[in-house]
Design an enzyme around this catalytic site. Structure first.
Site, short mmCIF file in Angstrom:
data_model
loop_
_atom_site.label_atom_id
_atom_site.label_comp_id
_atom_site.label_asym_id
_atom_site.label_seq_id
_atom_site.Cartn_x
_atom_site.Cartn_y
_atom_site.Cartn_z
CG ASP A 202 -0.02 -0.08 2.52
OD1 ASP A 202 0.25 -1.20 2.98
OD2 ASP A 202 0.42 0.97 3.02
CG ASP A 204 1.62 4.90 5.66
OD1 ASP A 204 1.08 3.99 6.29
OD2 ASP A 204 2.06 5.92 6.21
N1 ADE Z 1 2.42 -3.01 6.79
C1 ADE Z 1 1.90 -2.96 5.56
N2 ADE Z 1 1.51 -1.70 5.23
C2 ADE Z 1 1.81 -0.93 6.30
C3 ADE Z 1 1.67 0.45 6.58
N3 ADE Z 1 1.15 1.28 5.70
N4 ADE Z 1 2.08 0.89 7.79
C4 ADE Z 1 2.63 0.03 8.69
N5 ADE Z 1 2.78 -1.27 8.47
C5 ADE Z 1 2.39 -1.75 7.29
#
Ligand code: ADE
Length: 264
Positions: A202, A204
């Site tokens: 992703d 974030d």
């Molecule tokens: N693991 C996978 N995506 C994450 C994110 N955006 N923040 C923290 N841990 C994660």
């Protein structure tokens, strides 16, 4: 190998044995599975336990590293889901992390302390030889791989606020996760060369109007599960027949401050 979210077994392992190993540091995430791939001995531990029941802040990182060391592991690769803080590190790609910023708190982060004081170097927290092998393996498996990246370990379990996510970008952070620390620092104290291969799931929450949710993370993880398996398979084939020594095998040689006990 330590498997993070989405990597709960090494399906390709042959002649497997599951062993429960006791540790003075408490209970590890579960039994260690030992077996072979292409003639190479692997030990595997799923970080979040079977059925993903252990949250990032509840993982007993010291016990996990301790039991892997006890069962004869010489090199440690973690495969973990990560969020991306850079446009070009798109979901689905892999990142061979080479630096860390630790924003976790309240986790047992050392095997040393009262009575035996040691300070290992963490300037280069990742083993370059192992990390580059892991990157080569992911590439051979067909993944888009970024070599090098700064990983911010956050406490969780909630994802970051938009302000935090944007601040981390200003700090020069490339990827984010909840478990790389204290794992990497403990591996160094255990004299285990360590590499972290992150699977980007992703972006974030720094992009306008977007935020991260678990279903998105899980969807990308599932889509990449076969790629992760192929990566481990390629890794077994790429490993040299004889393990060359690493300076990290001697990380403690110059690290102990405590005077040796006097003998009568
Ligand atoms: N693991 C996978 N995506 C994450 C994110 N955006 N923040 C923290 N841990 C994660």
């Amino acid at each position: 190998m330590i498997g993070g979210s989405g990597v709960y077994d090494l399906a390709l392992l042959e002649d497997t044995q599951r062993i429960e190993i006791a540790s003075p540091f408490g209970a590890p995430s579960g039994p260690v599975t030992i077996g072979t791939i292409a003639g190479v001995r692997f030990a595997f531990l799923p970080r979040h336990g079977e059925g993903h029941r252990i949250p990032p802040e509840g993982v007993n990182y010291r016990a996990n590293i301790d039991v892997l060391k006890r069962c004869g592991v010489t090199d440690l690769i973690a495969i973990s889901a990560i969020g991306s803080l850079r446009e070009e590190f798109a979901p689905g790609s892999f990142v061979a992390v080479d630096q860390f910023i630790d924003r976790t708190s309240g986790r047992d982060g050392s095997f040393f302390g009262e009575g035996l004081v040691a300070h290992v170097s963490l300037a280069d927290p990742v083993c370059p030889r192992l990390s580059s092998l892991a990157a080569d393996a992911a590439q051979a498996a067909g993944a888009k791989v970024h070599r090098g990246g700064c990983y911010l370990a956050m406490q969780g379990p909630q994802f970051s606020t938009r302000a935090e996510s944007r601040m981390y970008r200003q700090w020069g952070v490339d990827v984010i996760g909840m478990t790389g620390m204290p794992e990497a620092r403990l591996a160094r104290e255990a004299e285990l060369p360590y590499a972290l291969l992150g699977m980007v799931t992703d972006y974030d929450s720094w992009r306008d109007g977007e935020h991260v949710e678990v279903d998105q993370v899980v969807q990308v993880m599932h889509a990449n599960a076969a790629l992760a398996r192929r990566t481990v398979n390629e890794l077994a084939r790429l490993l040299p027949p004889e393990r060359a020594g690493s300076p990290i095998d001697h990380a403690l040689d110059n690290a102990i401050m405590t005077a040796p006990a006097k003998r009568d």
